[in-house]
Scaffold this active site. Sequence first.
Site, PDB file in Angstrom:
ATOM      1  N   ASP A  22     -46.878  33.014 -46.166  1.00 42.44           N
ATOM      2  CA  ASP A  22     -45.590  32.811 -45.501  1.00 42.44           C
ATOM      3  C   ASP A  22     -44.591  33.493 -46.414  1.00 42.44           C
ATOM      4  O   ASP A  22     -44.308  33.001 -47.512  1.00 42.44           O
ATOM      5  CB  ASP A  22     -45.268  31.316 -45.383  1.00 42.44           C
ATOM      6  CG  ASP A  22     -43.950  31.100 -44.649  1.00 42.44           C
ATOM      7  OD1 ASP A  22     -42.981  31.831 -44.949  1.00 42.44           O
ATOM      8  OD2 ASP A  22     -43.882  30.227 -43.784  1.00 42.44           O
ATOM      9  N   HIS A  23     -44.072  34.646 -46.002  1.00 40.79           N
ATOM     10  CA  HIS A  23     -43.330  35.452 -46.970  1.00 40.79           C
ATOM     11  C   HIS A  23     -42.047  34.769 -47.451  1.00 40.79           C
ATOM     12  O   HIS A  23     -41.501  35.126 -48.490  1.00 40.79           O
ATOM     13  CB  HIS A  23     -43.061  36.867 -46.439  1.00 40.79           C
ATOM     14  CG  HIS A  23     -41.896  36.972 -45.517  1.00 40.79           C
ATOM     15  ND1 HIS A  23     -41.984  36.714 -44.184  1.00 40.79           N
ATOM     16  CD2 HIS A  23     -40.601  37.292 -45.747  1.00 40.79           C
ATOM     17  CE1 HIS A  23     -40.801  36.887 -43.629  1.00 40.79           C
ATOM     18  NE2 HIS A  23     -39.933  37.237 -44.550  1.00 40.79           N
ATOM     19  N   HIS A  37     -41.441  29.586 -41.514  1.00 39.61           N
ATOM     20  CA  HIS A  37     -40.395  29.749 -42.527  1.00 39.61           C
ATOM     21  C   HIS A  37     -39.463  28.523 -42.626  1.00 39.61           C
ATOM     22  O   HIS A  37     -39.192  28.021 -43.711  1.00 39.61           O
ATOM     23  CB  HIS A  37     -39.562  30.990 -42.241  1.00 39.61           C
ATOM     24  CG  HIS A  37     -40.377  32.231 -42.029  1.00 39.61           C
ATOM     25  ND1 HIS A  37     -41.574  32.455 -42.672  1.00 39.61           N
ATOM     26  CD2 HIS A  37     -40.176  33.314 -41.245  1.00 39.61           C
ATOM     27  CE1 HIS A  37     -42.074  33.632 -42.289  1.00 39.61           C
ATOM     28  NE2 HIS A  37     -41.245  34.164 -41.421  1.00 39.61           N
TER      29      HIS A  37
HETATM   30  C1  BG6 Z   1     -40.796  37.414 -39.896  1.00 39.54           C
HETATM   31  C2  BG6 Z   1     -40.542  37.324 -38.416  1.00 39.54           C
HETATM   32  O1  BG6 Z   1     -41.811  36.527 -40.274  1.00 39.54           O
HETATM   33  O2  BG6 Z   1     -39.594  37.092 -40.582  1.00 39.54           O
HETATM   34  C3  BG6 Z   1     -39.412  38.245 -38.001  1.00 39.54           C
HETATM   35  O3  BG6 Z   1     -41.719  37.685 -37.721  1.00 39.54           O
HETATM   36  C4  BG6 Z   1     -38.179  37.980 -38.834  1.00 39.54           C
HETATM   37  O4  BG6 Z   1     -39.115  38.100 -36.620  1.00 39.54           O
HETATM   38  C5  BG6 Z   1     -38.527  37.967 -40.316  1.00 39.54           C
HETATM   39  O5  BG6 Z   1     -37.244  39.003 -38.557  1.00 39.54           O
HETATM   40  C6  BG6 Z   1     -37.343  37.508 -41.147  1.00 39.54           C
HETATM   41  O6  BG6 Z   1     -37.653  37.644 -42.492  1.00 39.54           O
HETATM   42  P1  BG6 Z   1     -36.534  38.014 -43.559  1.00 39.54           P
HETATM   43  O7  BG6 Z   1     -37.239  37.994 -44.856  1.00 39.54           O
HETATM   44  O8  BG6 Z   1     -35.998  39.358 -43.142  1.00 39.54           O
HETATM   45  O9  BG6 Z   1     -35.501  36.944 -43.418  1.00 39.54           O
END
Ligand code: BG6
Length: 507
Positions: A194-195, A257
């Site tokens: 989960d980034h 997230h």
């Molecule tokens: C991803 C989603 O996991 O996270 C995207 O699939 C979203 O739809 C993105 O835009 C948002 O990540 P960050 O790091 O740009 O806030």
Amino acid sequence: MTATLTNPLRVGLRQERVISPQCLVIFGASGDLTHRKLVPALFELFRQRRLPSEFAILGCARRPWSDDEFRAKMAAALAPVIRDHPTAWEQFASGLFYEPVDLQQSEHLVRLAHRLEAIDRLRATRANRTFYLSVSPDFYGSGCRALADAGLLSDPKRSRVVIEKPFGRDYGSAEQLNRIVQACAQENQVFRIDHYLGKETVQNILVLRFANTIFEPIWNRNFISSVQITAAETVGVEERAGYYESSGALRDMVQNHLTQMLALTTMEAPGRFDPEAIRNEKAKVLQAARLANEDEPWKCCVRGQYAAGGSANDPLRGYREEPGVNPNSTTETYVAMKLFIDNWRWQGVPFYLRTGKRLPKRLSEVVLTFREAPVHLFDAAGGSPTANQLILRIQPDEGAGFVFEVKAPGSGMRSRPVDMHFSYDESFGEPSDEGYVRLLADAMLGDPTLYTRADEVEAAWRLYTPLLELIEDSPWQLPVHPYEASTWGPGASDSLLASDDLMWRRP
Ligand code: BG6
């Protein structure tokens, strides 16, 4: 007011752990993620001298590319970075390889195993392997099976598998996928990514809570009256309609997230700083979370979809007009909801979650609102004193803020809210690494702290099951309200809070 470093000398001391010799194998290497996130993160690790010299990256996909073609594609994608670091790129690229692989073809796996042995000999990578599944989610289970059948996951100390999101599309499919994956590898070999957990400020929630003494005593229902968690994006669906149409904001952002931010904000202190101790606490708190109205979920959730908007100079099309989107689509691009956590610490405290695309600002934050002073002794500018708020700014302008009342200058005794803030940028002066830098390093180190364990993923899906079932079975009960692009979502989401006499924070 800003926070300054008490001992700036300490900051320079990065406690880097050492990554063992290894080969990182990326399945889906011809896809976007590889050149947009993974290879740039690996090149960053290389430039920070955090990769061992015995290191290789093997890109795998169905396309019949050669090593040189793969190197050239990556070089083209990273051109602006390479321009500043040409020598480093040359060294890095000598460890980049490519093998055409279709995970469904067993003979390809045999060839892959031979190729990995050849790379071990060439780069001294000692059969330590991290397999990264950046393929279509439909192939996560069969991909793990193919690796296991080829004997590539048989040594739990030397092989790991990283699985991209989404891990399942509901509770049942996540549970089934867990069963398949766990039949192929031990849980400590599995890294569900989960980034958001790679973001410095998300990790900082733990440090802020458990490295300071002032927050924990008041971090509970006796002092906190409500919590808002927001992830707002200015972008629309971009080129991802194919995926997003069957996902929507609830699956794309909330289940993973926002739920991770919720878990870190609400978990109990772990017994020690250890991956399992932390993940136990996260799983535990998610098991105690529930929708505010589980039996009538339409009462605690609002869905929206962006319609055309923007300005005359910058007109923005609506979601239904985006390429690849069904013109009658009912996929939500915005979702807001109210939750409770039924445990001693949080019982009765409402948690409001919201996320949306094409909102006016890009911003992710957690806002804890404290109870009001029991007696108002002073006149407040604006009628009543503003409740104290602690704002954890995840992005952009990473940091934290605290809102409290002070005496307004002048002869009277009026109070006025002020904002004290800490900014990562001002205090540390160097930009944080991209989430993938940290996460890839952790996977290669075998450290799962920032990865989601099987029971956590299942608890997160279980939490949203009443909503997912409602959307599936009787979507008219949870309609998608249109909202103009570049506004803060549908008006109906304001009513979610208005009934509690609250408002969304408008940052
Ligand atoms: C991803 C989603 O996991 O996270 C995207 O699939 C979203 O739809 C993105 O835009 C948002 O990540 P960050 O790091 O740009 O806030």
